[in-house]
Design a protein around this motif. Structure first.
Motif, PDB file in Angstrom:
ATOM      1  N   HIS A  25       0.811  -1.222   0.000  1.00 28.56           N
ATOM      2  CA  HIS A  25       0.000   0.000   0.000  1.00 28.56           C
ATOM      3  C   HIS A  25       0.847   1.275   0.000  1.00 28.56           C
ATOM      4  CE1 HIS A  25      -3.438   2.590   0.652  1.00 28.56           C
ATOM      5  NE2 HIS A  25      -2.734   3.188   1.602  1.00 28.56           N
ATOM      6  N   ARG A  26       1.911   1.281   0.797  1.00 30.21           N
ATOM      7  CA  ARG A  26       2.721   2.495   0.922  1.00 30.21           C
ATOM      8  C   ARG A  26       3.398   2.904  -0.377  1.00 30.21           C
ATOM      9  NH1 ARG A  26       8.292   0.946   3.991  1.00 30.21           N
ATOM     10  NH2 ARG A  26       8.658  -1.036   2.973  1.00 30.21           N
ATOM     11  N   TYR A  27       3.475   1.997  -1.342  1.00 30.72           N
ATOM     12  CA  TYR A  27       4.151   2.311  -2.598  1.00 30.72           C
ATOM     13  C   TYR A  27       3.231   2.919  -3.654  1.00 30.72           C
ATOM     14  CZ  TYR A  27       7.863  -0.629  -0.712  1.00 30.72           C
ATOM     15  OH  TYR A  27       8.851  -1.165   0.078  1.00 30.72           O
ATOM     16  N   ARG A  30       3.802   6.595  -4.186  1.00 33.38           N
ATOM     17  CA  ARG A  30       5.177   6.838  -4.634  1.00 33.38           C
ATOM     18  C   ARG A  30       5.382   6.476  -6.104  1.00 33.38           C
ATOM     19  NH1 ARG A  30      10.032   3.757  -1.728  1.00 33.38           N
ATOM     20  NH2 ARG A  30       8.971   4.551   0.115  1.00 33.38           N
TER      21      ARG A  30
END
Length: 149
Positions: A25-27, A30
Motif C-alpha cells: 500500500h505504501r508504494y 510513490r
C-alpha cells in the motif's frame, strides 16, 4: 506466532490478499500505480500451489513460480506490523531452499525502481542487478541470485 513457512491453503486466501495489500500500500502513491502483486488473482495463485505463508495469523507471503532454469520470486510481502522481526530474512532463505530442492540454480525477481528499500534488501542478500526495464507504467529493476557456480 508460528515460524513455519507452509503452502497456503484456500482458507488463507483472504489473509494472503490482506498482507499483500498492507505490504504494498505504501508504494502506490510513490510509484503512481497499483503494484502488480496487489492486483494478482490470489485465489488462483493459492490453488496453483505458488503461495507460501508464515505466521498465525499470516504475516508473511511468498509467491514463487518455478521456471525451467530458475525460480521466479513473483512477490514477497511482510505485513507492516511485523517489520523488523526477521520474517523477510526467513522468507528469503526459504526461497533459496525451495529453489535448491528443485535443482534450480538461480532466483530471479524484479522490483519497481522507486521501491528503494527493496533494492537495498536484495543487494544485501546477494542479489545482483541485471537490468532496468520499463514494462508499461512499471519501471523495473531485474535482479538475480545464483545459487550455484
Amino acid at each position: 506466532m508460528s515460524d513455519q513457512i507452509r503452502p497456503a491453503a484456500a482458507e488463507d486466501t483472504p489473509a494472503v490478499r490482506a498482507v499483500t495489500e498492507a505490504a504494498y500500500h505504501r508504494y502506490i502513491e510513490r510509484i503512481g500505480v497499483v503494484p502488480l502483486p496487489v492486483q494478482a488473482d490470489h485465489a488462483a495463485n493459492v490453488a496453483a500451489g505458488r503461495v507460501f505463508v508464515t505466521g498465525t495469523p499470516v504475516v508473511g507471503v511468498l509467491v514463487l513460480v518455478p521456471e525451467a532454469d530458475h525460480l521466479f520470486l513473483e512477490s514477497i510481502a511482510v505485513h507492516p506490523d511485523a517489520h523488523g522481526t526477521g520474517i523477510g530474512r526467513r522468507l528469503l532463505r526459504f526461497v533459496e531452499t525451495y529453489a535448491a530442492e528443485r535443482g534450480l540454480g538461480e532466483i530471479r525477481l524484479y522490483t519497481n525502481a522507486l521501491m528503494w528499500e527493496n533494492q537495498k534488501l536484495y543487494t544485501r542478500y546477494g542479489y545482483e542487478l541485471m537490468e532496468r526495464r520499463a514494462d508499461g507504467p512499471y519501471d523495473r529493476l531485474h535482479y538475480r541470485k545464483r545459487l550455484t557456480d
